[in-house]
Design a protein around this motif. Structure first.
Motif, short mmCIF file in Angstrom:
data_model
loop_
_atom_site.label_atom_id
_atom_site.label_comp_id
_atom_site.label_asym_id
_atom_site.label_seq_id
_atom_site.Cartn_x
_atom_site.Cartn_y
_atom_site.Cartn_z
N SER A 1 -8.19 1.33 -5.12
CA SER A 1 -7.43 2.56 -5.35
C SER A 1 -8.36 3.78 -5.36
N TRP A 2 -7.81 4.89 -4.88
CA TRP A 2 -8.53 6.15 -4.82
C TRP A 2 -7.67 7.20 -5.50
N ALA A 3 -8.25 7.96 -6.40
CA ALA A 3 -7.52 9.05 -7.06
C ALA A 3 -8.08 10.37 -6.56
N SER A 4 -7.19 11.27 -6.19
CA SER A 4 -7.64 12.50 -5.53
C SER A 4 -6.89 13.72 -6.02
N VAL B 1 -3.09 12.74 -6.40
CA VAL B 1 -2.58 11.60 -5.64
C VAL B 1 -3.36 10.34 -6.02
N VAL B 2 -2.63 9.26 -6.23
CA VAL B 2 -3.30 7.95 -6.35
C VAL B 2 -2.84 7.13 -5.17
N ALA C 1 0.84 -1.21 0.00
CA ALA C 1 0.00 0.00 0.00
C ALA C 1 0.87 1.25 0.00
N GLY C 2 0.27 2.33 -0.44
CA GLY C 2 0.99 3.60 -0.45
C GLY C 2 0.32 4.60 -1.34
N ALA C 3 1.08 5.63 -1.73
CA ALA C 3 0.51 6.70 -2.55
C ALA C 3 1.56 7.22 -3.52
N LEU D 1 -5.54 11.52 -13.46
CA LEU D 1 -6.90 10.99 -13.27
C LEU D 1 -7.34 10.17 -14.49
N HIS D 2 -7.01 10.63 -15.68
CA HIS D 2 -7.41 9.88 -16.87
C HIS D 2 -6.64 8.56 -16.95
N THR D 3 -5.36 8.59 -16.63
CA THR D 3 -4.58 7.34 -16.68
C THR D 3 -5.15 6.34 -15.68
N TRP D 4 -5.46 6.82 -14.48
CA TRP D 4 -6.05 5.95 -13.45
C TRP D 4 -7.40 5.40 -13.91
N ASN D 5 -8.21 6.30 -14.47
CA ASN D 5 -9.56 5.88 -14.88
C ASN D 5 -9.49 4.83 -16.00
N ASP D 6 -8.51 4.98 -16.87
CA ASP D 6 -8.36 4.01 -17.96
C ASP D 6 -7.80 2.68 -17.44
N ALA D 7 -6.90 2.76 -16.46
CA ALA D 7 -6.21 1.55 -15.99
C ALA D 7 -7.09 0.70 -15.07
#
Ligand SMILES: Cc1cc2nc3c(=O)[nH]c(=O)nc-3n(C[C@H](O)[C@H](O)[C@H](O)COP(=O)(O)OP(=O)(O)OC[C@H]3O[C@@H](n4cnc5c(N)ncnc54)[C@H](O)[C@@H]3O)c2cc1C
Length: 458
Positions: free
Chosen positions: A234-237, A258-259, A204-206, A218-224
């Protein structure tokens, strides 16, 4: 801690202890109850409930004051503060916990972690276990293990009649169902028992990126995230840290995309899942194999009371256009600077979307993403711009909005919107059976159904 002489020592307006007694975690909440009680055990809770009846007051249970804003006017209400109910029993072999209703996660999580166990707590160890559990409880392990409320095995509570009940799958089973998701509408919980999970490995981490890169992150996280397994939450903020000593030195006064994530598995597996995000080149990377207790600090939630306004939505879908709309409302291009202190997106799905056998009223928490946003209102002049930004966030997510999630709604709301029709009707029937006169005020109100009340049966 407030000093009281006995259970009959209610704190009332005019008493020098009144302001401290009525305080809330959200410093904007100016609750002014008719009186405040601080019972020390279940018998004293029953005495306080009886006293409220004699004075024709309603009763609002509170543990930590983390979500009292929805209650509004409390001039006809006894605030029943359960923070003195501090029993803690951890049975690592049975993987079970019993706590008094005033216990916060911070008293339990470290003890569990020492045995390689974790409760299904949320982002803050400062939240009360009972209140969190009654509303649902969605935390770092939720995609794998579901909601905390469905890990509850028993409640003890004081009813409107002053009865002390033990409620579980075999006793008062309809009430047991309703308490698991229906909030504080049915009685004062005095103790709660629940199962916990084994955590063999946790990575775990950030990842912290400069705020200017928030759209890319945010887009990279949303796609992945479509390829993330249930073991990976996972939480993207978007986060603006205030320049105060409580914030770690590196982040003080700074703004980041932050992810954060928790992976129930090895470091190698977790690293592989993070690869698309790591490839962006984070400014700071804190991921490591850690014991479960670290999950309490991961989100860096404030532990001391703060003045804030918030909004939330469960998104049924979250296409790229939803991310763009949120960023237009609160990202750097909005020109709003740090007005929205936190905009957080949590990936849902996995066990959250599946009904566990024997689940309670909050059997699932459907949705693709859970959005939560807040703005600190350090001085009154900040209220207007914060509320305008939150209104724009609400408008941005309106096309994707599903049902609300009780625990995250911190404004007066129609609780009907949290549940499907059948669940709502059943909750109202339980309310009619156990509290037909609407003595108890949960922070989100469930009215008794009209007509024939459900027969109370074991
Ligand atoms: C910083 C922060 C982080 C959070 N993180 C998460 C998260 O990750 N996941 C999540 O799901 N939620 C989260 N929450 C929301 C939290 O679960 C709710 O605010 C919850 O209601 C808090 O319970 P409490 O007892 O601490 O608060 P309180 O304000 O004391 O209680 C809230 C309500 O719970 C009910 N209640 C509390 N105690 C009793 C009792 N003994 N008997 C009957 N009813 C009772 C009452 O209706 C009361 O109005 C967070 C909140 C904050 C402020």
């Amino acid at each position: 801690m407030i000093t009281t002489n006995s259970h009959t020592d209610l704190v009332r307006p005019g008493d020098p202890r009144y302001d401290e007694a009525r305080s809330s975690f959200n410093l904007l909440v100016d609750q002014r109850p008719a009186a405040v009680a601080f019972p020390a055990d279940a018998n004293e809770v029953a005495i306080a409930v009886a006293q409220a009846h004699r004075e024709e007051l309603r009763v609002a249970p509170q543990a930590t004051g983390h979500n009292q804003a929805p209650l509004g006017d409390m001039s006809d209400t006894l605030l029943l503060n359960v923070s003195r109910l501090q029993e803690v029993r951890v049975d690592p072999a049975a993987r079970s916990v019993r706590v008094g209703a005033g216990v916060k996660w911070d008293r339990v999580a470290p003890r569990l972690s020492a045995h390689g166990l974790a409760g299904l707590h949320g982002s803050s160890p400062d939240v009360g276990i009972a209140g969190y559990s009654l509303g649902g409880g969605m935390g770092w392990l939720a995609r794998k293990h579901g909601l905390q409320t469905n890990a509850v095995t028993a409640f003890e509570l004081v009813t409107a009649d002053g009865e002390q009940l033990r409620v579980d799958a075999e006793h008062e089973s309809e009430l047991f169902w309703a308490l698991r998701g229906g909030g504080g509408n049915f009685g004062v919980v005095t103790a709660i028992e629940f199962g916990v999970v084994e955590v063999d490995e946790l990575y775990a981490g950030a990842l912290f990126f400069p705020i200017e890169r928030v759209a890319e992150v945010l887009h990279t996280w949303n796609d992945a995230r479509g390829s993330f397994p249930e073991e990976f939450m996972s939480w993207a903020s978007l986060l603006h840290f205030p320049p105060i000593p409580d914030v770690p030195a590196f982040a003080r006064g700074r703004s980041y995309a932050v992810v954060m994530a928790a992976h129930l598995g090895t470091a190698a597996e977790g690293a592989a899942l993070l690869e698309p995000l790591r490839a962006l080149g984070a400014e700071r990377d804190t991921f490591a194999s850690v014991p479960p207790v670290v999950l309490g600090d991961l989100a860096m939630d404030p532990l001391d009371p703060v003045p804030f306004e918030s909004t939330t939505a469960m998104l049924d879908t979250a296409p790229a256009a939803a991310i763009d709309a949120l960023l237009a409302a609160a990202g750097p291009a909005s020109g709003r600077g740090p007005t929205v202190s936190l905009l957080q997106l949590r990936q849902m799905g996995g066990a959250l979307a599946r009904e566990a056998p024997g689940a309670g009223a909050r059997a699932t928490l459907p949705g693709d993403l859970c959005m939560f946003a807040l703005g600190a209102v350090i001085e009154p002049s900040m209220g207007e711009p914060v509320n305008a930004a939150l209104a724009d966030i609400d408008a941005a997510v309106a096309p994707y909005r599903g049902r609300e999630y009780l625990n995250f709604v911190e404004r007066p709301a129609q609780a009907r919107g949290f549940f499907d029709e059948a669940t709502w009707a059943r909750l109202r029937a339980v309310k009619a059976a156990y509290d037909p006169d609407d003595r108890f005020r949960g922070n989100h109100h469930i009215p008794a159904s009209e007509g024939a009340a459900l027969r109370r049966a074991a």
